[in-house]
Design a protein around this motif. Structure first.
Motif, PDB file in Angstrom:
ATOM      1  N   PHE A   6     -30.001 -28.292 -34.154  1.00  0.00           N
ATOM      2  CA  PHE A   6     -30.695 -27.224 -33.443  1.00  0.00           C
ATOM      3  C   PHE A   6     -31.899 -26.726 -34.232  1.00  0.00           C
ATOM      4  CE2 PHE A   6     -31.193 -22.564 -33.269  1.00  0.00           C
ATOM      5  CZ  PHE A   6     -31.687 -22.435 -31.984  1.00  0.00           C
ATOM      6  N   VAL A   7     -31.709 -26.464 -35.511  1.00  0.00           N
ATOM      7  CA  VAL A   7     -32.793 -25.915 -36.330  1.00  0.00           C
ATOM      8  C   VAL A   7     -33.967 -26.881 -36.397  1.00  0.00           C
ATOM      9  CG1 VAL A   7     -33.439 -25.246 -38.679  1.00  0.00           C
ATOM     10  CG2 VAL A   7     -31.327 -24.391 -37.685  1.00  0.00           C
ATOM     11  N   ILE A   8     -33.676 -28.155 -36.551  1.00  0.00           N
ATOM     12  CA  ILE A   8     -34.749 -29.146 -36.685  1.00  0.00           C
ATOM     13  C   ILE A   8     -35.446 -29.421 -35.354  1.00  0.00           C
ATOM     14  CG2 ILE A   8     -35.249 -31.575 -37.218  1.00  0.00           C
ATOM     15  CD1 ILE A   8     -34.797 -29.863 -39.661  1.00  0.00           C
ATOM     16  N   THR A   9     -34.692 -29.470 -34.273  1.00  0.00           N
ATOM     17  CA  THR A   9     -35.272 -29.922 -33.003  1.00  0.00           C
ATOM     18  C   THR A   9     -35.679 -28.811 -32.051  1.00  0.00           C
ATOM     19  OG1 THR A   9     -33.089 -30.115 -31.948  1.00  0.00           O
ATOM     20  CG2 THR A   9     -33.947 -32.059 -33.106  1.00  0.00           C
ATOM     21  N   GLU A  10     -35.034 -27.650 -32.161  1.00  0.00           N
ATOM     22  CA  GLU A  10     -35.253 -26.608 -31.160  1.00  0.00           C
ATOM     23  C   GLU A  10     -36.042 -25.407 -31.671  1.00  0.00           C
ATOM     24  OE1 GLU A  10     -34.544 -27.091 -28.048  1.00  0.00           O
ATOM     25  OE2 GLU A  10     -33.557 -29.005 -28.445  1.00  0.00           O
ATOM     26  N   THR A  11     -36.261 -25.314 -32.971  1.00  0.00           N
ATOM     27  CA  THR A  11     -37.072 -24.219 -33.504  1.00  0.00           C
ATOM     28  C   THR A  11     -38.414 -24.785 -33.942  1.00  0.00           C
ATOM     29  OG1 THR A  11     -36.436 -24.400 -35.837  1.00  0.00           O
ATOM     30  CG2 THR A  11     -34.925 -23.199 -34.387  1.00  0.00           C
ATOM     31  N   HIS A  12     -39.290 -23.909 -34.396  1.00  0.00           N
ATOM     32  CA  HIS A  12     -40.629 -24.344 -34.818  1.00  0.00           C
ATOM     33  C   HIS A  12     -40.698 -24.636 -36.311  1.00  0.00           C
ATOM     34  CE1 HIS A  12     -42.213 -23.493 -30.865  1.00  0.00           C
ATOM     35  NE2 HIS A  12     -41.738 -22.264 -30.924  1.00  0.00           N
ATOM     36  N   ILE A  13     -39.550 -24.736 -36.959  1.00  0.00           N
ATOM     37  CA  ILE A  13     -39.576 -24.905 -38.402  1.00  0.00           C
ATOM     38  C   ILE A  13     -40.040 -26.299 -38.826  1.00  0.00           C
ATOM     39  CG2 ILE A  13     -37.171 -25.673 -38.689  1.00  0.00           C
ATOM     40  CD1 ILE A  13     -37.062 -23.998 -41.248  1.00  0.00           C
ATOM     41  N   SER A  14     -39.858 -27.301 -37.981  1.00  0.00           N
ATOM     42  CA  SER A  14     -40.143 -28.678 -38.385  1.00  0.00           C
ATOM     43  C   SER A  14     -41.569 -28.857 -38.879  1.00  0.00           C
ATOM     44  CB  SER A  14     -39.878 -29.641 -37.226  1.00  0.00           C
ATOM     45  OG  SER A  14     -40.650 -29.291 -36.101  1.00  0.00           O
ATOM     46  N   SER A  15     -42.502 -28.104 -38.333  1.00  0.00           N
ATOM     47  CA  SER A  15     -43.899 -28.233 -38.754  1.00  0.00           C
ATOM     48  C   SER A  15     -44.186 -27.499 -40.059  1.00  0.00           C
ATOM     49  CB  SER A  15     -44.822 -27.689 -37.661  1.00  0.00           C
ATOM     50  OG  SER A  15     -44.590 -26.307 -37.461  1.00  0.00           O
ATOM     51  N   LEU A  16     -43.195 -26.759 -40.562  1.00  0.00           N
ATOM     52  CA  LEU A  16     -43.406 -25.945 -41.755  1.00  0.00           C
ATOM     53  C   LEU A  16     -42.604 -26.431 -42.953  1.00  0.00           C
ATOM     54  CD1 LEU A  16     -43.091 -22.513 -39.956  1.00  0.00           C
ATOM     55  CD2 LEU A  16     -45.212 -23.510 -40.793  1.00  0.00           C
ATOM     56  N   LEU A  17     -41.765 -27.438 -42.732  1.00  0.00           N
ATOM     57  CA  LEU A  17     -40.848 -27.850 -43.776  1.00  0.00           C
ATOM     58  C   LEU A  17     -41.540 -28.561 -44.918  1.00  0.00           C
ATOM     59  CD1 LEU A  17     -37.869 -29.290 -41.711  1.00  0.00           C
ATOM     60  CD2 LEU A  17     -38.268 -26.974 -42.493  1.00  0.00           C
ATOM     61  N   TYR A  18     -41.032 -28.283 -46.119  1.00  0.00           N
ATOM     62  CA  TYR A  18     -41.309 -29.161 -47.245  1.00  0.00           C
ATOM     63  C   TYR A  18     -40.383 -30.363 -47.042  1.00  0.00           C
ATOM     64  CZ  TYR A  18     -43.579 -25.244 -49.675  1.00  0.00           C
ATOM     65  OH  TYR A  18     -44.405 -24.216 -50.034  1.00  0.00           O
ATOM     66  N   SER A  19     -40.477 -31.394 -47.864  1.00  0.00           N
ATOM     67  CA  SER A  19     -39.573 -32.522 -47.710  1.00  0.00           C
ATOM     68  C   SER A  19     -38.155 -32.025 -47.917  1.00  0.00           C
ATOM     69  CB  SER A  19     -39.883 -33.610 -48.737  1.00  0.00           C
ATOM     70  OG  SER A  19     -39.828 -33.092 -50.048  1.00  0.00           O
TER      71      SER A  19
END
Length: 202
Positions: free
Chosen positions: A185-198
């Motif tokens: 959910f966190v990876i696919t449904e929120t906007h965090i993926s564009s902000l993640l470090y590796s």
């Protein structure tokens, strides 16, 4: 979810970690007063809480602690953090002790931006190393005891370690299943993926 899960689910982005951690102390639209990434961390925290509260596995696990009334949700959050801490190296390559120490340093370096409530408990949190304590049943027992004291002994949460021990394997299995869904959910449904470090996982 409790402190450790929220920090972990910020995936090594320091400002999002701060926002995700302080979110419970930031009410309503007050989050708009924070820098962009901290603001996103607060929003992420709220999304995680809604997903967690509405998940069928969480609801099933809360039933184990029905004797504690509306505190069952708080207890379940703490128990889930226990299983994350216990199985930490299944999720992250950095040892838990270093991970928590690094996070405490991050908070101290950003002390001025923390809400007053967080500032008030930061010293005792770091001195007693609350997050690292989650890894053992003894540590969880201490945390539940402290939580009960904060409710002036009304919650009786200190006794919840009994239900934890009686249902330990079931709760751990349920957590593992639930946490896979939460990460997705966190990876696919929120906007965090564009902000993640590796992401640091095994």
């Amino acid at each position: 979810m409790n402190y450790l899960a929220h920090i972990y689910l910020s995936y090594n982005n320091p400002q999002i970690e701060i926002g995700n951690f302080i979110a419970d102390s930031v009410k309503g639209n007050a989050y708009l007063n924070y820098p962009d990434k901290i603001k996103k961390g607060i929003v992420l925290h709220r999304s995680i809480d809604v997903f967690t509260d509405n998940h069928s596995i969480t609801k099933d696990c809360k039933r184990v602690f029905t004797a504690y009334g509306h505190y069952a949700g708080v207890i379940t959050d703490i128990i889930f953090d226990h299983f994350l801490a216990k199985n930490w190296l299944n999720y992250h390559t950095t040892p838990l002790e270093k991970f928590t120490t690094d996070f405490y340093t991050l908070l101290k370096n950003n002390y001025s931006i923390l809400p007053p409530r967080v500032q008030s408990f930061l010293t005792v949190m770091t001195t007693e190393n609350w997050i690292y304590k989650y890894r053992s049943i003894g540590g969880i027992s201490d945390i539940l005891y402290q939580m009960n004291r904060r409710t002036k002994n009304i919650s009786k949460m200190n006794y919840a370690v009994i239900e934890l021990n009686e249902n330990y394997n079931y709760l751990e299995q349920q957590f593992t299943l639930f946490f896979k869904d939460l990460e997705t959910f966190v990876i696919t449904e929120t906007h965090i993926s564009s902000l993640l470090y590796s992401k640091s996982t095994k």
